[in-house]
Write a protein that holds these residues in place. Structure first.
Motif, short mmCIF file in Angstrom:
data_model
loop_
_atom_site.label_atom_id
_atom_site.label_comp_id
_atom_site.label_asym_id
_atom_site.label_seq_id
_atom_site.Cartn_x
_atom_site.Cartn_y
_atom_site.Cartn_z
N THR A 56 0.84 -1.20 0.00
CA THR A 56 0.00 0.00 0.00
C THR A 56 0.88 1.25 0.00
OG1 THR A 56 -1.85 -1.06 1.15
CG2 THR A 56 -1.65 1.33 1.38
N GLY A 57 0.49 2.24 -0.81
CA GLY A 57 1.22 3.51 -0.83
C GLY A 57 1.58 3.98 -2.22
N TYR A 87 4.50 6.70 -3.15
CA TYR A 87 5.28 6.89 -1.92
C TYR A 87 6.24 5.72 -1.71
CZ TYR A 87 6.44 5.99 2.91
OH TYR A 87 7.13 5.65 4.04
N ALA A 98 4.46 11.33 -0.51
CA ALA A 98 3.29 11.13 0.35
C ALA A 98 2.65 12.47 0.73
CB ALA A 98 3.69 10.36 1.61
N GLN A 108 -4.94 5.72 2.62
CA GLN A 108 -3.91 4.72 2.34
C GLN A 108 -2.52 5.36 2.24
OE1 GLN A 108 -4.65 1.78 2.73
NE2 GLN A 108 -6.21 0.92 1.40
N THR A 109 -2.46 6.57 1.68
CA THR A 109 -1.16 7.24 1.54
C THR A 109 -0.60 7.62 2.90
OG1 THR A 109 -1.79 8.14 -0.63
CG2 THR A 109 0.01 9.23 0.53
N ALA A 118 0.58 4.48 4.73
CA ALA A 118 1.86 3.94 4.27
C ALA A 118 3.02 4.75 4.82
CB ALA A 118 1.89 3.94 2.73
N ALA A 119 2.89 6.08 4.83
CA ALA A 119 3.96 6.93 5.35
C ALA A 119 4.10 6.77 6.87
CB ALA A 119 3.69 8.39 4.99
#
Length: 474
Positions: free
Chosen positions: A100-101, A104, A120, A329-330, A333-334
């Motif tokens: 996921t990401g 990023y 991100a 989701q972004t 992920a970060a």
């Protein structure tokens, strides 16, 4: 993976693993399991891409580019090639690292934490500001069905409702996110395909008008119309950003991205061509509802406006649903890698709930400010900025693919040549997107990126302090 969201770092490929698909750990799809958490299959992943690419802008697009003449269709074709090249790059990168990401993950793996954070941060800003813009624009379509736009607070309440309903679907779990996305994509495509395909039976070449109506050179006309069309393809990265929720992501992310982008491009091109051929050019240039005019020309009556308003409303609601998920989701992920606050790693029913909540709250505050101020100037500036910030992750993703190719990870010479050409086209497309944003958007967008550097400094210091404490602890 446990619900804390921690993921082991990418390991080097073992000797027996082909270079083009290194052994990258595949994250567990959900923070928890249950009937409300469900991974996306190819149809839902494709709907996510199509639904996020096609928002409400398509319903005004033919009138926007009509002043340039049919030469604008050439710009459509050129941009479609660039968008599909970018889709292919995302597919290749997702096959390498299906976490996921999206952009990023790719930027961080290739260039380190700082590049990953910039991807991100810029994408996260784009998502929640765009959600506010979508909701405000959707009120205009809703007003055709239910009079809400005549009073400021009624319009504000309608815009907030349009934001919170998709957010509630996200809170309910990935099962409902996928269902809403699939249904809204089907419902929006029915009227669009009706015009795109049905309009060809009512097509009259005499209504097309001149090939180059703007008085520019052919190249100048293509570039000028392309500036209006460039951002019609934002959303091509949707499946890659949610790769951790996609079944067989190494294979399906690329397929969903290419199929979704190609299908959206086909609807764009056929729909615009049909409107050009059913609505007289001189009328189309001044039209405020080109698809409605096309429907009325094809079938008579005046019900086209209502039908198109309903389709646009469904389309934009689907967009809000998808962009809310991508924003969450972004940031998830970060945060998983310590570059965003750890609260963003909390997940429930497969969805990063804190990310969804922060997204909808920020978008709601911006929307409320838009109506409180009584002037859309600040709001318009922020929306303009997102046209730049959205392209930063694209360029970083293309650069990451260039990095892997130049480093010599591809062993098949035929594929190496093909991937190199595709990546070069995708990189050029990303730069063109940035240039098309305009000087003001680039200038203001860079300021937003610089503000992010301060956030990165705080997060990097906290992470380093935590590591140091862990080392000295007995």
């Amino acid at each position: 993976m446990h619900s804390t969201g921690t993921v082991p770092q990418s390991a080097p490929a073992p000797a027996e693993t082909p270079a083009e698909t290194p052994a990258v750990p595949v994250e567990a799809p959900h923070g928890d399991t249950g009937r409300h958490a469900r991974r996306f299959g190819l149809p839902v992943a494709t709907a996510l891409v199509m639904g996020n690419i096609i928002g409400g802008g398509i319903f005004l697009l033919p009138a926007s580019i009509a002043p340039f003449g049919t030469v604008s269709l050439v710009a459509f074709v050129v941009l479609t090639v660039g968008a599909i090249a970018l889709a292919l790059v995302f597919g290749r990168l997702a096959a390498r690292d299906p976490r996921t990401g999206g952009p990023y993950v790719y930027a961080r793996e290739a260039f380190g934490d700082f590049a990953g954070f910039l991807a991100a941060w810029s994408y996260w800003i784009t998502t929640w500001v765009s959600n506010a813009a979508l909701a405000v624009a959707a009120v205009g379509y809703l007003d055709v069905l239910i009079p809400v736009d005549g009073h400021r607070w009624t319009a504000c309440l309608a815009a907030l409702t349009l934001q919170w309903l998709p957010a509630l679907a996200n809170f309910a779990g990935t099962r409902y996110v996928g269902a809403v996305q699939l249904v809204s994509t089907v419902l929006k495509f029915v009227p669009l395909l009706l015009v795109a395909v049905g309009g060809l039976f009512f097509f009259d070449p005499d209504r097309l008008g001149p090939f180059n109506a703007g008085g520019h050179s052919a190249v100048g006309a293509v570039s000028a119309s392309a500036a209006l069309l460039l951002f019609s393809y934002l959303g091509v990265e949707s499946a890659a950003v949610s790769a951790g929720e996609v079944k067989d992501a190494r294979r399906n992310v690329g397929r969903a991205t290419v199929i979704g982008t190609s299908a959206a491009a086909l609807v764009y091109l056929l729909g615009t061509l049909s409107v050009f051929g059913t609505v007289a050019h001189d009328r189309l240039v001044t039209s405020t509802a080109p698809f409605s005019d096309a429907v009325n020309t094809m079938f008579g009556g005046s019900w086209g406006g209502t039908a198109v308003a309903l389709a646009a409303l469904v389309s934009m609601t689907g967009c809000l649903n998808g962009w809310t998920l991508l924003s969450a989701q972004t940031s998830y992920a970060a945060a998983r890698d310590g570059l965003f606050p750890s609260a963003f790693t909390r997940r429930r029913r497969g969805v990063p709930t804190v990310g969804v909540g922060v997204t909808v709250v920020l978008a709601s505050l911006l929307t409320t400010y838009n109506y409180l101020s009584g002037s859309g100037k600040v709001f318009e500036i922020l929306v303009l900025v997102t046209t730049f910030t959205a392209t930063v992750p694209y360029l970083l993703a293309a650069a990451a693919q260039i990095f892997h190719l130049v480093r010599g990870e591809e062993v098949d010479r035929t594929r190496l040549v093909r991937d190199s050409v595709v990546t070069a086209v995708a990189a050029a497309f990303s730069v063109w997107l940035m240039a098309g944003a305009g000087y003001a958007a680039v200038y203001q967008g860079v300021l937003f990126l610089f503000a992010g550097i301060l956030v990165y400094a705080v997060m990097a210091a906290r992470r380093q302090r935590t590591r140091s404490s862990a080392v000295v602890a007995p």
